[in-house]
Design a protein around this motif. Structure first.
Motif, PDB file in Angstrom:
ATOM      1  N   GLY A   1     -11.909 -33.994  10.456  1.00 55.55           N
ATOM      2  CA  GLY A   1     -11.872 -35.452  10.542  1.00 55.55           C
ATOM      3  C   GLY A   1     -10.835 -36.033  11.455  1.00 55.55           C
ATOM      4  N   GLY A   2     -10.171 -35.194  12.252  1.00 56.80           N
ATOM      5  CA  GLY A   2      -9.157 -35.683  13.177  1.00 56.80           C
ATOM      6  C   GLY A   2      -7.759 -35.534  12.608  1.00 56.80           C
ATOM      7  N   SER A   3      -6.766 -35.512  13.483  1.00 58.34           N
ATOM      8  CA  SER A   3      -5.368 -35.358  13.070  1.00 58.34           C
ATOM      9  C   SER A   3      -4.959 -36.439  12.084  1.00 58.34           C
ATOM     10  CB  SER A   3      -4.446 -35.435  14.289  1.00 58.34           C
ATOM     11  OG  SER A   3      -4.761 -34.443  15.232  1.00 58.34           O
ATOM     12  N   VAL A   4      -4.036 -36.111  11.204  1.00 57.44           N
ATOM     13  CA  VAL A   4      -3.407 -37.143  10.375  1.00 57.44           C
ATOM     14  C   VAL A   4      -2.723 -38.131  11.316  1.00 57.44           C
ATOM     15  CG1 VAL A   4      -1.591 -37.596   8.677  1.00 57.44           C
ATOM     16  CG2 VAL A   4      -3.068 -35.586   8.433  1.00 57.44           C
ATOM     17  N   ALA A   5      -2.850 -39.415  11.029  1.00 51.95           N
ATOM     18  CA  ALA A   5      -2.293 -40.461  11.906  1.00 51.95           C
ATOM     19  C   ALA A   5      -0.786 -40.564  11.688  1.00 51.95           C
ATOM     20  CB  ALA A   5      -2.982 -41.792  11.645  1.00 51.95           C
TER      21      ALA A   5
ATOM     22  N   ARG B   1      -4.408 -37.468   3.288  1.00 52.08           N
ATOM     23  CA  ARG B   1      -5.112 -36.521   4.147  1.00 52.08           C
ATOM     24  C   ARG B   1      -4.201 -35.367   4.580  1.00 52.08           C
ATOM     25  NH1 ARG B   1      -6.585 -37.984   9.030  1.00 52.08           N
ATOM     26  NH2 ARG B   1      -8.329 -36.532   9.074  1.00 52.08           N
ATOM     27  N   CYS B   2      -2.885 -35.584   4.514  1.00 50.98           N
ATOM     28  CA  CYS B   2      -1.945 -34.539   4.946  1.00 50.98           C
ATOM     29  C   CYS B   2      -2.047 -33.343   4.015  1.00 50.98           C
ATOM     30  CB  CYS B   2      -0.518 -35.085   4.954  1.00 50.98           C
ATOM     31  SG  CYS B   2       0.720 -33.867   5.469  1.00 50.98           S
ATOM     32  N   LEU B   3      -2.177 -32.155   4.578  1.00 51.38           N
ATOM     33  CA  LEU B   3      -2.323 -30.921   3.802  1.00 51.38           C
ATOM     34  C   LEU B   3      -0.977 -30.297   3.431  1.00 51.38           C
ATOM     35  CD1 LEU B   3      -5.256 -29.351   5.864  1.00 51.38           C
ATOM     36  CD2 LEU B   3      -5.400 -30.666   3.744  1.00 51.38           C
TER      37      LEU B   3
ATOM     38  N   GLU C   1       0.677 -34.928  16.655  1.00 51.95           N
ATOM     39  CA  GLU C   1      -0.714 -34.921  16.203  1.00 51.95           C
ATOM     40  C   GLU C   1      -1.559 -33.868  16.910  1.00 51.95           C
ATOM     41  OE1 GLU C   1      -2.339 -38.873  16.322  1.00 51.95           O
ATOM     42  OE2 GLU C   1      -0.696 -39.729  15.147  1.00 51.95           O
ATOM     43  N   LYS C   2      -1.087 -33.436  18.054  1.00 55.50           N
ATOM     44  CA  LYS C   2      -1.803 -32.399  18.812  1.00 55.50           C
ATOM     45  C   LYS C   2      -1.879 -31.094  18.012  1.00 55.50           C
ATOM     46  CE  LYS C   2      -1.420 -29.762  23.144  1.00 55.50           C
ATOM     47  NZ  LYS C   2      -0.649 -29.611  24.401  1.00 55.50           N
ATOM     48  N   TYR C   3      -0.885 -30.848  17.164  1.00 59.34           N
ATOM     49  CA  TYR C   3      -0.801 -29.582  16.442  1.00 59.34           C
ATOM     50  C   TYR C   3      -1.246 -29.689  14.977  1.00 59.34           C
ATOM     51  CZ  TYR C   3       1.865 -28.333  20.564  1.00 59.34           C
ATOM     52  OH  TYR C   3       2.239 -28.105  21.854  1.00 59.34           O
ATOM     53  N   CYS C   4      -1.716 -30.855  14.583  1.00 61.00           N
ATOM     54  CA  CYS C   4      -2.181 -31.039  13.204  1.00 61.00           C
ATOM     55  C   CYS C   4      -3.418 -30.170  12.965  1.00 61.00           C
ATOM     56  CB  CYS C   4      -2.515 -32.511  12.953  1.00 61.00           C
ATOM     57  SG  CYS C   4      -3.158 -32.857  11.302  1.00 61.00           S
ATOM     58  N   VAL C   5      -3.447 -29.437  11.842  1.00 64.36           N
ATOM     59  CA  VAL C   5      -4.553 -28.515  11.579  1.00 64.36           C
ATOM     60  C   VAL C   5      -5.867 -29.250  11.287  1.00 64.36           C
ATOM     61  CG1 VAL C   5      -3.025 -26.703  10.735  1.00 64.36           C
ATOM     62  CG2 VAL C   5      -3.996 -28.344   9.118  1.00 64.36           C
ATOM     63  N   ARG C   6      -5.799 -30.541  11.019  1.00 67.11           N
ATOM     64  CA  ARG C   6      -7.024 -31.308  10.762  1.00 67.11           C
ATOM     65  C   ARG C   6      -7.684 -31.768  12.065  1.00 67.11           C
ATOM     66  NH1 ARG C   6      -7.333 -33.465   4.994  1.00 67.11           N
ATOM     67  NH2 ARG C   6      -9.438 -33.828   5.757  1.00 67.11           N
TER      68      ARG C   6
ATOM     69  N   THR D   1     -12.214 -37.777   4.472  1.00 70.43           N
ATOM     70  CA  THR D   1     -12.068 -36.764   5.518  1.00 70.43           C
ATOM     71  C   THR D   1     -11.652 -37.379   6.845  1.00 70.43           C
ATOM     72  OG1 THR D   1     -13.762 -35.416   4.468  1.00 70.43           O
ATOM     73  CG2 THR D   1     -13.228 -34.906   6.749  1.00 70.43           C
ATOM     74  N   GLU D   2     -12.283 -38.498   7.209  1.00 72.41           N
ATOM     75  CA  GLU D   2     -12.053 -39.087   8.524  1.00 72.41           C
ATOM     76  C   GLU D   2     -10.720 -39.831   8.594  1.00 72.41           C
ATOM     77  OE1 GLU D   2     -14.074 -38.530  11.125  1.00 72.41           O
ATOM     78  OE2 GLU D   2     -15.164 -37.234   9.739  1.00 72.41           O
ATOM     79  N   ARG D   3     -10.113 -39.765   9.724  1.00 76.32           N
ATOM     80  CA  ARG D   3      -8.856 -40.448  10.003  1.00 76.32           C
ATOM     81  C   ARG D   3      -9.017 -41.962   9.886  1.00 76.32           C
ATOM     82  NH1 ARG D   3      -4.601 -39.467  14.280  1.00 76.32           N
ATOM     83  NH2 ARG D   3      -4.095 -41.475  15.242  1.00 76.32           N
ATOM     84  N   HIS D   4      -8.009 -42.642   9.344  1.00 75.40           N
ATOM     85  CA  HIS D   4      -8.001 -44.099   9.247  1.00 75.40           C
ATOM     86  C   HIS D   4      -7.392 -44.669  10.528  1.00 75.40           C
ATOM     87  CE1 HIS D   4      -8.176 -42.804   5.043  1.00 75.40           C
ATOM     88  NE2 HIS D   4      -8.703 -43.981   4.762  1.00 75.40           N
TER      89      HIS D   4
END
Length: 467
Positions: free
Chosen positions: A108-112, A39-41, A98-103, A4-7
């Motif tokens: 767990g934070g935006s996809v990197a 992690r990308c949906l 990354e500001k608009y990433c749904v995660r 879940t959490e961003r790497h």
């Protein structure tokens, strides 16, 4: 199971990196890249793309990473972004894609996205794939190149907007000649951004890729002095101006002409381009023991972190609070980790000198934020009677830049704004026919990705106009 959490990006420890100029961020391993890509949906409406100034197909290239199709990821990235190895390192993804990433908020934070972009771009360079991009079907690319056979464009400057514009023009079959004032191509990418954030070897690879498309690069050519736009218009079908914003702003206080006062531009150019930090360097730089850096943007962070690496005790003076700092949060955090002291809500009113004309201190005044204006912005106001002196032996002023007036002064018919920027429409067309502009020369100091996007827009306009 997907993590879940961003790497986060692996990096050198602060104690190690403050003593070297090697890149701080170490890059993803294949395993980390794979896990982060998972992690990308792959959202159907791709909200992340709305935050990308050049419209990179983010879910598509990440899906290729996830499936192990690295060549496919490279082709997608290179087709949308000519400078992905650079953008993956220095772009403010947290305020763009990354500001608009749904995660971002609850997953767990935006996809990197930026870290994955850098991973793909570095993979391409390391495996000789950086020249790959998607080609049109049914010979459309060849037909397009035939359409522009015999056409030529002069590109002034070799920073991000120019490199982007030149790449798109060359791919279309246009003959491009790039003119650079300095002895090395890359513009602000080579003289302004430190090695520890953007290795010059990476910039060199990007420039080589542009040359491989057929672009001729002529260095040591100062437009407005050794060559003029009017001359270039006789030789070429169009001229693109991508000269950036290299004229520094100063404090306009007493003592600013003392020995030991640098603009951030000069300081960083000496270190980044001329390698003044190396033993035996031809270009000197003062190694101050206690350095005052004035400003709160990314350039101020670059200057402060550079001074740390040159052995200084560094204080960063900024007239507003931390929340108002325009620098990236990552850069602010790195500066603090490396030992930079932030003197916030303070402002220089005089630079003090000794009997030999050298800097010996700075007179500061304490500030407070006033009432918010209609936009909600609170301006700093000096607190009466709060002045005090602090010992420093070097001062670096990082208060922003404006375009160099050389181009404007050498071509009066070119419409410019009060700020010195070149006036143009949204596609870079200026007041002079066949002359186009993009990047900081048009907008004032901005980001690499915005300059790159402007270069792509101008290239499209040029191709439409010179058919």
């Amino acid at each position: 199971m997907v993590k879940t959490e961003r790497h986060e990006m692996p990096s050198q420890s602060a104690e190690v990196r403050r003593h070297n100029f090697e890149e701080v961020a170490l890059g993803y391993t294949p395993e980390l890249a794979q896990e982060e890509a998972e992690r990308c949906l792959h959202c159907k409406n791709a909200p992340c793309m709305t935050g990308c100034p050049v419209g990179v197909r983010i879910p598509d290239f990440i899906a290729r990473v996830k499936s192990g199709d690295m060549e496919g990821a490279v082709r997608i990235l290179n087709s949308d972004n000519n400078l992905s190895a650079i953008c993956g390192r220095v772009c403010p993804q947290e305020s763009q894609c990354e500001k608009y990433c749904v995660r971002k908020l609850n997953l767990g934070g935006s996809v990197a996205i930026g870290n994955l972009e850098r991973y793909v771009a570095d993979y391409a360079i390391q495996n000789g794939l950086d020249g790959l991009y998607e080609e049109a079907e049914d010979g459309a690319d060849l037909a397009k190149k035939n359409e522009y056979a015999g056409k030529s464009v002069a590109v002034i400057g070799s920073g991000p907007s120019s490199l982007s514009c030149a790449s798109d023009l060359a791919r279309a079959g246009v003959k491009v000649v790039m003119y650079e004032a300095l002895h090395k191509a890359g513009g602000v990418l080579v003289y302004g951004i430190p090695e520890f954030r953007l290795p010059k070897e990476v910039v060199g690879k990007v420039v080589d890729k542009v040359k491989a498309l057929g672009v001729d690069v002529e260095t040591n050519v100062v437009c407005g002095k050794t060559v003029f736009i009017d001359e270039l218009l006789f030789e070429h079908d169009a001229v693109f101006i991508g000269t950036g914003a290299g004229l520094p702003s100063f404090l306009r206080v007493k003592g600013e002409n003392l020995n030991g006062v640098y603009s951030a531009n000069e300081y960083l150019t000496r270190v980044n381009l001329m390698k003044a930090y190396k033993d035996g360097a031809v270009t000197p730089i003062l190694h101050g023991k206690k350095v005052c850096v004035v400003g709160g943007g990314n350039v101020a962070m670059d200057a402060a972190r550079t001074a740390v690496r040159l052995g200084a005790d560094v204080h960063l003076v900024y007239r507003r609070g931390r929340d108002e700092m325009p620098a990236r949060a990552e850069e602010i955090g790195h500066a603090e980790e490396e030992g930079v002291v932030f003197d916030l809500l303070q402002n220089p009113v005089e630079i003090l000198g000794d009997e030999n004309g050298n800097v010996c201190g700075v007179r500061l005044v304490k500030m407070q934020l006033g009432e918010p204006d209609a936009s909600g912005r609170r301006s700093p106001v000096a607190i009466e009677g709060s002045e005090y002196d602090v010992e420093f032996d070097e001062v670096i002023v990082a208060l922003g830049t404006t375009p160099n007036p050389l181009i404007k002064n050498s071509m009066p018919s070119l419409e410019t704004s009060k700020r010195g920027t070149i006036v143009a429409d949204e596609n870079g067309r200026t007041s002079v026919p066949r002359v186009y502009v993009g990047g900081d020369a048009m907008t004032g100091a901005a980001t690499v990705i915005l300059a790159m996007g402007a270069g792509k827009k101008a290239a499209k306009a040029i191709l439409e106009d010179i058919k």
